[in-house]
Design a protein around this motif. Sequence first.
Motif, short mmCIF file in Angstrom:
data_model
loop_
_atom_site.label_atom_id
_atom_site.label_comp_id
_atom_site.label_asym_id
_atom_site.label_seq_id
_atom_site.Cartn_x
_atom_site.Cartn_y
_atom_site.Cartn_z
N GLU A 14 0.81 -1.22 0.00
CA GLU A 14 0.00 0.00 0.00
C GLU A 14 0.84 1.27 0.00
OE1 GLU A 14 -2.35 0.81 3.57
OE2 GLU A 14 -1.13 -0.68 4.60
N THR A 15 2.09 1.20 0.44
CA THR A 15 2.92 2.41 0.45
C THR A 15 3.34 2.82 -0.96
OG1 THR A 15 5.00 1.19 0.76
CG2 THR A 15 3.81 1.87 2.76
N LEU B 289 1.15 2.67 -3.53
CA LEU B 289 -0.08 3.04 -4.23
C LEU B 289 -0.43 4.49 -3.91
CD1 LEU B 289 -2.46 1.86 -5.91
CD2 LEU B 289 -3.62 1.44 -3.75
N PRO C 184 -6.98 0.87 -1.87
CA PRO C 184 -6.87 0.95 -0.42
C PRO C 184 -7.73 -0.08 0.33
CG PRO C 184 -7.08 3.14 -1.36
CD PRO C 184 -7.30 2.16 -2.48
N LEU D 10 -6.10 -4.91 -0.93
CA LEU D 10 -4.67 -4.95 -1.16
C LEU D 10 -4.15 -6.34 -1.50
CD1 LEU D 10 -3.57 -2.52 1.67
CD2 LEU D 10 -3.59 -2.07 -0.79
#
Length: 111
Positions: free
Chosen positions: A28-29, A31, A66, A69
């Motif tokens: 997620e970091t 995206l 979000p 994932l």
Amino acid sequence: MDRKILIYPRGNGEGKGNSMSMFLCLDETTLPPDTKLFVKFLLRVISQTPTKSDDFEFKVENHFGPSCLNWGAQKFMSIVKLNDPKKGYLVGDTCIAEANVTLIGEVTTAS
């Protein structure tokens, strides 16, 4: 888009105790905020037999964002099939897995 393969050798969710579970996971970091990625991907376990003719695959199209994932299969492959020495999916303590990912599109919902 950083991604990894998450494997539960003894299963997860409805596959717990009867199947190997395998998922494609997005970091997620990597995206951007308010972004969804639409991807087509294939998860594969490679047969380590000399002919490699029995690779086991799972194909799907899905979005990552979000709220989503990771995506894959809780019942990717039965534990019986995974442990069958004739199939060659598990040799000693080694199982070879790969993911083939194609980015179809990217949508940003921020104004």
